[in-house]
Design an enzyme around this catalytic site. Structure first.
Site, PDB file in Angstrom:
ATOM      1  N   GLY A  31       0.820  -1.206   0.000  1.00 22.15           N
ATOM      2  CA  GLY A  31       0.000   0.000   0.000  1.00 22.15           C
ATOM      3  C   GLY A  31       0.853   1.253   0.000  1.00 22.15           C
ATOM      4  CG  ASP A  32       3.236   2.593   3.331  1.00 21.32           C
ATOM      5  OD1 ASP A  32       2.424   3.518   3.389  1.00 21.32           O
ATOM      6  OD2 ASP A  32       3.589   1.949   4.333  1.00 21.32           O
ATOM      7  CG  LEU A  33       6.541  -0.470  -1.086  1.00 19.25           C
ATOM      8  CD1 LEU A  33       7.019  -1.897  -1.285  1.00 19.25           C
ATOM      9  CD2 LEU A  33       7.730   0.464  -0.925  1.00 19.25           C
TER      10      LEU A  33
END
Length: 412
Positions: free
Chosen positions: A182-184
């Protein structure tokens, strides 16, 4: 105004040489966005609260030098940046940020929507100071919509974006993807959006808000799940190591572990049959086309047992030597295997960055390879506030007295 016209700020070589970035972000999605820009020559200035710095400065693993320690996590995502401190809860800190923004090209932040506005330094305010500013805001649910103020982490995005529901064993519960996807994903879309907006600003002088949500980013990475539902009403389910419909395209056991085997096209299937000594299977009327092999019943009854037989008696290394130059076949590697793989070194995907006082720290490299303006990944992350005076002098034009006053007020 760019770093080229600001004496005292180092001008980095690269595709983004001269671009000045203020990175107010924390943890991963924003810092990684800034790191990528820094790798390609942007002068990226990481701005941290002097009393509440980026929490990842305390994340493991730790490189130690006497009583000092350096977070390898922080070092990896903040390499190549100048570091300053500003307390935006103070009038002096907000004023200083505005003075920096006036001569910057890009600002990155990943606070919960509304936080920067509450501090008096939201997009509308900063755009009045610098109309060409590219303001990149990364958040869980985005800057608009009924969910925008909700707190979010990577797993929030994986859950709300549908990814958990698609991952895991067929007979088990949903499973989180084993990295912070999700962050990446948000990082990669933020970099793309930032560069698109920068291109527009350079042509027109008009900046804009780049609004990237983790949840949106995950949804955009769910491959065919959305159209499968909108077209056929099919809800994606977790299928373990199998692809939902492409076959063969999964993990298989071999003599000493597991390999991925993905010879699903007609060309690769024919080559596999020839390589493993059963060329006649390529012409078998029940499995001679990709469309026929995609049928789950046919695949499980006719195709999968054949592949299992081909692979079971051979080691992973034997199979790679035999087939990997011809077919999509590879050993399922551990991170140890990946780091020590000669192919990883050939692509410079594990690099050594020298950190003064700590020595070299090995971390992942830059996957974007540019032939004319390659990345520079050798510059370390800075200590907290290490470049505060240099940046305030060069970018904001502050003298010694102004900097001393900021320090006395607790703003830096």
């Amino acid at each position: 105004m760019t770093a080229e016209t600001l004496p005292g700020l180092p001008l980095r070589p690269g595709a983004l040489a001269g671009v000045v970035v203020l990175d107010l972000s924390r943890v991963l999605a924003g810092p990684y966005c800034g790191q990528i820009l820094a790798d390609f020559g942007a002068t990226v200035i990481k701005v941290e609260n002097p009393r509440d710095p980026d929490v990842t400065r305390g994340f493991p693993p730790y490189v130690r030098a006497g009583e000092r320690e350096l977070s390898g996590y922080y070092a990896q995502y903040n390499r190549g940046k100048l570091t300053i401190t500003l307390d935006l809860a103070t009038d002096e800190g907000r004023t200083a940020l505005g003075d920096l923004v006036a001569r910057a090209d890009i600002l990155i932040e990943n606070f919960r929507p509304g936080t920067m506005d509450k501090l008096g330094v939201g997009y509308e305010t900063l755009a009045e100071i610098n109309p060409r500013l590219v303001y990149t805001a990364i958040s869980g649910y985005g800057q608009t919509g009924s969910r925008s103020r909700r707190p979010a982490f990577d797993s929030t995005a994986q859950a709300a974006g549908g990814l958990w529901s698609m991952n895991g064993a067929p007979d088990g519960p949903p499973v989180r993807v084993g990295t912070v996807l999700g962050d990446l994903a948000a990082t990669l879309f933020a970099v793309t959006g930032t560069l698109l907006a920068l291109r527009h600003a350079e042509r027109t002088g008009q900046g804009q808000l780049v609004d990237v949500a983790q949840v949106d980013s995950v949804i955009a990475l769910t491959e065919n799940a959305v159209v499968n539902y909108t077209v056929d009403g099919e809800v994606a389910r977790h299928t373990g190591n199998k692809h939902p419909w492409v076959r063969p395209y999964e993990l298989f056991p071999c003599a000493d572990g597991h390999v991925f085997f993905g010879a699903y096209t007609d060309k690769f299937w024919r080559l596999a049959c020839e390589l493993f000594g059963e060329p006649e299977l390529a012409a078998d009327p029940e499995i001679d086309t990709m469309r026929k092999r995609f049928d789950e019943g046919v695949y499980e009854r006719r195709v999968r047992p054949v592949i299992a037989r081909w692979l079971a008696g051979r080691t992973g290394e034997e199979l790679e030597r035999m087939a990997s130059d011809v077919l999509p076949l590879t050993i399922i590697k551990s991170i140890k295997d990946v780091v020590e793989d000669p192919g990883t070194a050939e692509r410079e995907m594990v690099v050594s960055v020298e950190h003064p006082g700590f020595g070299p720290v090995r971390m992942f490299g830059q996957p974007i390879k540019l032939s004319a303006t390659p990345a520079d990944v050798g510059r370390p992350a800075g200590d907290l506030g290490e470049h505060t005076e240099v940046v305030l002098r060069a970018l904001a034009g502050y003298g010694a007295d102004r900097i001393a006053a900021l320090r006395a007020a607790g703003a830096i």
